[in-house]
Design a protein around this motif. Structure first.
Motif, PDB file in Angstrom:
ATOM      1  N   ILE A 154      17.890  74.034  45.832  1.00 16.52           N
ATOM      2  CA  ILE A 154      17.133  74.402  44.633  1.00 16.52           C
ATOM      3  C   ILE A 154      16.104  75.484  44.916  1.00 16.52           C
ATOM      4  O   ILE A 154      15.961  76.443  44.156  1.00 16.52           O
ATOM      5  CB  ILE A 154      16.429  73.153  44.055  1.00 16.52           C
ATOM      6  CG1 ILE A 154      17.464  72.134  43.596  1.00 16.52           C
ATOM      7  CG2 ILE A 154      15.525  73.537  42.890  1.00 16.52           C
ATOM      8  CD1 ILE A 154      16.866  70.822  43.175  1.00 16.52           C
ATOM      9  N   PHE A 155      15.395  75.346  46.025  1.00 10.31           N
ATOM     10  CA  PHE A 155      14.212  76.182  46.224  1.00 10.31           C
ATOM     11  C   PHE A 155      14.390  77.342  47.193  1.00 10.31           C
ATOM     12  O   PHE A 155      13.579  78.256  47.198  1.00 10.31           O
ATOM     13  CB  PHE A 155      13.037  75.319  46.701  1.00 10.31           C
ATOM     14  CG  PHE A 155      12.659  74.248  45.729  1.00 10.31           C
ATOM     15  CD1 PHE A 155      12.251  74.580  44.445  1.00 10.31           C
ATOM     16  CD2 PHE A 155      12.730  72.910  46.068  1.00 10.31           C
ATOM     17  CE1 PHE A 155      11.906  73.598  43.531  1.00 10.31           C
ATOM     18  CE2 PHE A 155      12.381  71.922  45.164  1.00 10.31           C
ATOM     19  CZ  PHE A 155      11.976  72.272  43.894  1.00 10.31           C
ATOM     20  N   ASN A 156      15.399  77.309  48.033  1.00 10.34           N
ATOM     21  CA  ASN A 156      15.558  78.397  48.984  1.00 10.34           C
ATOM     22  C   ASN A 156      16.291  79.563  48.327  1.00 10.34           C
ATOM     23  O   ASN A 156      17.424  79.400  47.882  1.00 10.34           O
ATOM     24  CB  ASN A 156      16.341  77.905  50.214  1.00 10.34           C
ATOM     25  CG  ASN A 156      16.406  78.971  51.298  1.00 10.34           C
ATOM     26  OD1 ASN A 156      15.597  79.886  51.307  1.00 10.34           O
ATOM     27  ND2 ASN A 156      17.359  78.843  52.188  1.00 10.34           N
ATOM     28  N   PRO A 157      15.693  80.751  48.235  1.00 11.17           N
ATOM     29  CA  PRO A 157      16.358  81.892  47.577  1.00 11.17           C
ATOM     30  C   PRO A 157      17.700  82.238  48.188  1.00 11.17           C
ATOM     31  O   PRO A 157      18.597  82.687  47.492  1.00 11.17           O
ATOM     32  CB  PRO A 157      15.344  83.038  47.759  1.00 11.17           C
ATOM     33  CG  PRO A 157      14.034  82.349  47.950  1.00 11.17           C
ATOM     34  CD  PRO A 157      14.338  81.077  48.677  1.00 11.17           C
ATOM     35  N   ASP A 158      17.858  82.051  49.498  1.00 12.29           N
ATOM     36  CA  ASP A 158      19.126  82.339  50.163  1.00 12.29           C
ATOM     37  C   ASP A 158      19.585  81.078  50.883  1.00 12.29           C
ATOM     38  O   ASP A 158      19.177  80.812  52.014  1.00 12.29           O
ATOM     39  CB  ASP A 158      18.983  83.492  51.159  1.00 12.29           C
ATOM     40  CG  ASP A 158      20.314  83.849  51.813  1.00 12.29           C
ATOM     41  OD1 ASP A 158      21.330  83.215  51.466  1.00 12.29           O
ATOM     42  OD2 ASP A 158      20.330  84.745  52.674  1.00 12.29           O
ATOM     43  N   PRO A 159      20.438  80.260  50.259  1.00 11.48           N
ATOM     44  CA  PRO A 159      20.854  78.998  50.879  1.00 11.48           C
ATOM     45  C   PRO A 159      21.580  79.193  52.201  1.00 11.48           C
ATOM     46  O   PRO A 159      21.689  78.270  52.987  1.00 11.48           O
ATOM     47  CB  PRO A 159      21.800  78.385  49.830  1.00 11.48           C
ATOM     48  CG  PRO A 159      21.447  79.064  48.549  1.00 11.48           C
ATOM     49  CD  PRO A 159      21.014  80.440  48.938  1.00 11.48           C
ATOM     50  N   GLN A 160      22.111  80.407  52.447  1.00 11.81           N
ATOM     51  CA  GLN A 160      22.818  80.661  53.700  1.00 11.81           C
ATOM     52  C   GLN A 160      21.871  80.938  54.866  1.00 11.81           C
ATOM     53  O   GLN A 160      22.273  80.975  56.014  1.00 11.81           O
ATOM     54  CB  GLN A 160      23.774  81.863  53.529  1.00 11.81           C
ATOM     55  CG  GLN A 160      24.745  81.702  52.368  1.00 11.81           C
ATOM     56  CD  GLN A 160      25.596  80.462  52.509  1.00 11.81           C
ATOM     57  OE1 GLN A 160      26.090  80.161  53.583  1.00 11.81           O
ATOM     58  NE2 GLN A 160      25.772  79.729  51.417  1.00 11.81           N
TER      59      GLN A 160
ATOM     60  N   TYR B  84      18.314  79.505  55.908  1.00 11.06           N
ATOM     61  CA  TYR B  84      17.185  78.610  55.655  1.00 11.06           C
ATOM     62  C   TYR B  84      15.935  79.156  56.300  1.00 11.06           C
ATOM     63  O   TYR B  84      15.918  79.495  57.484  1.00 11.06           O
ATOM     64  CB  TYR B  84      17.503  77.226  56.189  1.00 11.06           C
ATOM     65  CG  TYR B  84      16.394  76.221  55.962  1.00 11.06           C
ATOM     66  CD1 TYR B  84      15.809  76.097  54.704  1.00 11.06           C
ATOM     67  CD2 TYR B  84      15.924  75.433  57.002  1.00 11.06           C
ATOM     68  CE1 TYR B  84      14.791  75.184  54.484  1.00 11.06           C
ATOM     69  CE2 TYR B  84      14.918  74.521  56.779  1.00 11.06           C
ATOM     70  CZ  TYR B  84      14.356  74.395  55.537  1.00 11.06           C
ATOM     71  OH  TYR B  84      13.339  73.510  55.321  1.00 11.06           O
ATOM     72  N   ASP B  85      14.831  79.239  55.519  1.00 12.63           N
ATOM     73  CA  ASP B  85      13.611  79.829  56.041  1.00 12.63           C
ATOM     74  C   ASP B  85      12.580  78.799  56.494  1.00 12.63           C
ATOM     75  O   ASP B  85      11.496  79.164  56.975  1.00 12.63           O
ATOM     76  CB  ASP B  85      12.973  80.751  54.993  1.00 12.63           C
ATOM     77  CG  ASP B  85      12.663  80.025  53.686  1.00 12.63           C
ATOM     78  OD1 ASP B  85      12.632  78.776  53.711  1.00 12.63           O
ATOM     79  OD2 ASP B  85      12.439  80.697  52.677  1.00 12.63           O
ATOM     80  N   GLY B  86      12.875  77.487  56.346  1.00 14.52           N
ATOM     81  CA  GLY B  86      12.037  76.468  56.908  1.00 14.52           C
ATOM     82  C   GLY B  86      10.797  76.100  56.126  1.00 14.52           C
ATOM     83  O   GLY B  86      10.023  75.250  56.563  1.00 14.52           O
ATOM     84  N   PHE B  87      10.576  76.700  54.953  1.00 18.14           N
ATOM     85  CA  PHE B  87       9.302  76.453  54.298  1.00 18.14           C
ATOM     86  C   PHE B  87       9.196  75.066  53.680  1.00 18.14           C
ATOM     87  O   PHE B  87       8.139  74.638  53.257  1.00 18.14           O
ATOM     88  CB  PHE B  87       9.007  77.543  53.247  1.00 18.14           C
ATOM     89  CG  PHE B  87       9.598  77.292  51.879  1.00 18.14           C
ATOM     90  CD1 PHE B  87       8.835  76.744  50.868  1.00 18.14           C
ATOM     91  CD2 PHE B  87      10.902  77.614  51.615  1.00 18.14           C
ATOM     92  CE1 PHE B  87       9.355  76.536  49.605  1.00 18.14           C
ATOM     93  CE2 PHE B  87      11.457  77.384  50.359  1.00 18.14           C
ATOM     94  CZ  PHE B  87      10.665  76.856  49.353  1.00 18.14           C
ATOM     95  N   LEU B  88      10.322  74.318  53.660  1.00 21.13           N
ATOM     96  CA  LEU B  88      10.282  72.964  53.115  1.00 21.13           C
ATOM     97  C   LEU B  88      10.149  71.898  54.217  1.00 21.13           C
ATOM     98  O   LEU B  88      10.147  70.710  53.923  1.00 21.13           O
ATOM     99  CB  LEU B  88      11.555  72.673  52.313  1.00 21.13           C
ATOM    100  CG  LEU B  88      11.660  73.424  50.977  1.00 21.13           C
ATOM    101  CD1 LEU B  88      13.074  73.299  50.435  1.00 21.13           C
ATOM    102  CD2 LEU B  88      10.661  72.904  49.980  1.00 21.13           C
ATOM    103  N   ASP B  89      10.023  72.321  55.453  1.00 26.35           N
ATOM    104  CA  ASP B  89      10.012  71.348  56.546  1.00 26.35           C
ATOM    105  C   ASP B  89       8.844  70.378  56.465  1.00 26.35           C
ATOM    106  O   ASP B  89       8.911  69.266  56.971  1.00 26.35           O
ATOM    107  CB  ASP B  89       9.971  72.058  57.900  1.00 26.35           C
ATOM    108  CG  ASP B  89      11.313  72.697  58.234  1.00 26.35           C
ATOM    109  OD1 ASP B  89      12.310  72.320  57.595  1.00 26.35           O
ATOM    110  OD2 ASP B  89      11.356  73.571  59.117  1.00 26.35           O
ATOM    111  N   GLY B  90       7.760  70.785  55.817  1.00 25.67           N
ATOM    112  CA  GLY B  90       6.583  69.929  55.770  1.00 25.67           C
ATOM    113  C   GLY B  90       6.621  68.870  54.700  1.00 25.67           C
ATOM    114  O   GLY B  90       5.734  68.009  54.636  1.00 25.67           O
ATOM    115  N   LEU B  91       7.654  68.902  53.832  1.00 25.30           N
ATOM    116  CA  LEU B  91       7.704  67.921  52.730  1.00 25.30           C
ATOM    117  C   LEU B  91       8.142  66.554  53.258  1.00 25.30           C
ATOM    118  O   LEU B  91       8.965  66.465  54.129  1.00 25.30           O
ATOM    119  CB  LEU B  91       8.677  68.400  51.645  1.00 25.30           C
ATOM    120  CG  LEU B  91       8.219  69.632  50.871  1.00 25.30           C
ATOM    121  CD1 LEU B  91       9.315  70.068  49.924  1.00 25.30           C
ATOM    122  CD2 LEU B  91       6.952  69.325  50.089  1.00 25.30           C
TER     123      LEU B  91
END
Length: 401
Positions: free
Chosen positions: A386-392, A394-401
């Protein structure tokens, strides 16, 4: 959170839609003296088209022996003797075919709208042609409508409802009515409010026919987007929290729960049919029984295929004992490996799982269970989707959730 909402806010709730294969269409001018025949580009099948789209092929779904490799339009004008005479022909820029078209009375100007399987999106939403030059110009809706207005328009899986009626061409001016976004509006339920636009077919100049009406339309769109953002705030909050079943669940609640549980537990990128077995005293109980039976019957139809796509279905009911009985009956009637291409998520208390696992053991089906009393944790794959602009990537910005 507000930044995430702004970046990923969805528009109005998405509706399902369906498309027939593209076919030749004829559109007649207002005075009945000119007509245009639009022939679509050849298409092998809708399935091949979408397969090729995924592979990013240049001509998706084009048969090897195609005769019509490009959509085309032939304009004819009626003679004094009442016979249709060839006027001019032009290749259309649509990938497959436009959805509709309008022709000026003299047969000089042709305007097409939208694209087969995609309405309201893309640079060829409005395309202008004329007799002397062929293709003239094209318009994306974003050329004359602000982003928040577009996001407030009703949408389906593939399309955006943006226009009401076909419009007119008078004195080389195209007039058409654009839908005004409104809370709760659903296409086909009632006539929408509209605001008039016009395009000068000589200059390409776009203008609003009524400034006051246009301002009111903008305010209405802003009100719809405000509601959307409130909804999106709630949606995102729910996505990052455990999924729970409420004590009292409506049929709509169950469908939402089933979709989210499927994405979290089975396939964040997939799609599952959702079926709710209604209470026994519901006046349309038998319909819900039939819908579930139909899903399993479709699986059985493809049981002998050597290479087939998995058929996913998610099922729930407030009356679990009745659901267990119904599913057990379906399993008992099934032959060996009848459901080998099926994958089913069943919302059921854990105490019922062994009975269903035993009943379906011979069918080849893939069973997944979720206990409605146990919260389902957020899925990182689901959040990435849902939130990653490029699903291919992964930029890691959701790791803290």
């Amino acid at each position: 959170m507000l930044a995430i909402i702004a970046a990923f806010a969805v528009s109005t709730p998405i509706r399902a839609d369906s498309w027939s294969p593209p076919s030749t269409q004829i559109f007649v001018s207002a005075d009945q003296k000119s007509r245009v025949t639009i022939t679509p580009r050849d298409l092998d099948s809708s399935l091949e088209y979408f397969r090729d789209k995924v592979k990013d092929k240049a001509k998706p779904g084009l048969p090897k022996n195609a005769q019509n490799r490009q959509a085309s339009a032939v304009v004819e004008v009626i003679s004094d003797a009442g016979e249709w005479k060839f006027g001019w022909k032009v290749d259309l820029i649509n990938e497959i075919s436009p959805v509709s078209a309008i022709l000026s009375d003299d047969g000089r100007h042709l305007v097409t709208f939208d694209n087969w399987h995609v309405v309201g999106y893309g640079p060829s939403t409005i395309v202008q042609y004329n007799r002397e030059e062929g293709f003239i110009r094209q318009f994306d809706l974003g050329y004359f409508l602000p982003p928040y207005y577009l996001e407030a328009l009703p949408t389906s899986v593939s399309s955006r409802s943006w226009k009401h009626g076909e419009g007119t061409i008078e004195d080389n001016i195209l007039h058409f009515d654009i839908i005004v976004p409104a809370k709760g509006f659903r296409p086909g339920k009632k006539k929408p409010e509209t605001v008039g636009f016009q395009i000068d077919l000589n200059s390409g100049h776009v203008s609003k026919e009524d400034t006051r009406a246009w301002i009111d339309a903008l305010f209405s769109a802003l009100e719809v987007q405000k509601s959307q953002l409130e909804y999106e705030t709630q949606r995102i909050t729910q996505l990052i929290q455990p999924l729970t079943a409420k004590a009292q669940m409506s049929e709509r609640d169950w469908h939402g729960y089933l979709r989210e549980a499927y994405w979290r537990l089975i396939d964040a990128n997939g799609s599952s049919a959702t079926k709710h077995l209604r209470p026994l005293d519901h006046k349309e109980y038998q319909k819900s029984v039939q819908w579930i039976n139909d899903e399993f019957a479709e699986m059985a139809e493809n049981a002998n295929e050597e290479d087939w796509l998995l058929s996913d279905v998610s099922i729930a009911s407030s009356n679990q004992e009745n659901l267990v009985k119904m599913l057990s009956d379906i399993a008992n009637r099934a032959k060996s490996n009848d459901f080998r291409w099926g994958r089913v998520l069943i919302v059921m208390e854990e105490r019922h799982w062994p009975q269903l696992e035993k009943a379906f053991a011979h069918t080849g089906i893939i069973l997944h269970f979720v206990d409605p009393k146990v919260p389902v944790a957020p899925s990182l794959d689901r959040l990435k989707r849902i939130f990653n602009p490029d699903p291919q990537k992964y930029d890691g910005f959701l790791d803290g959730l």
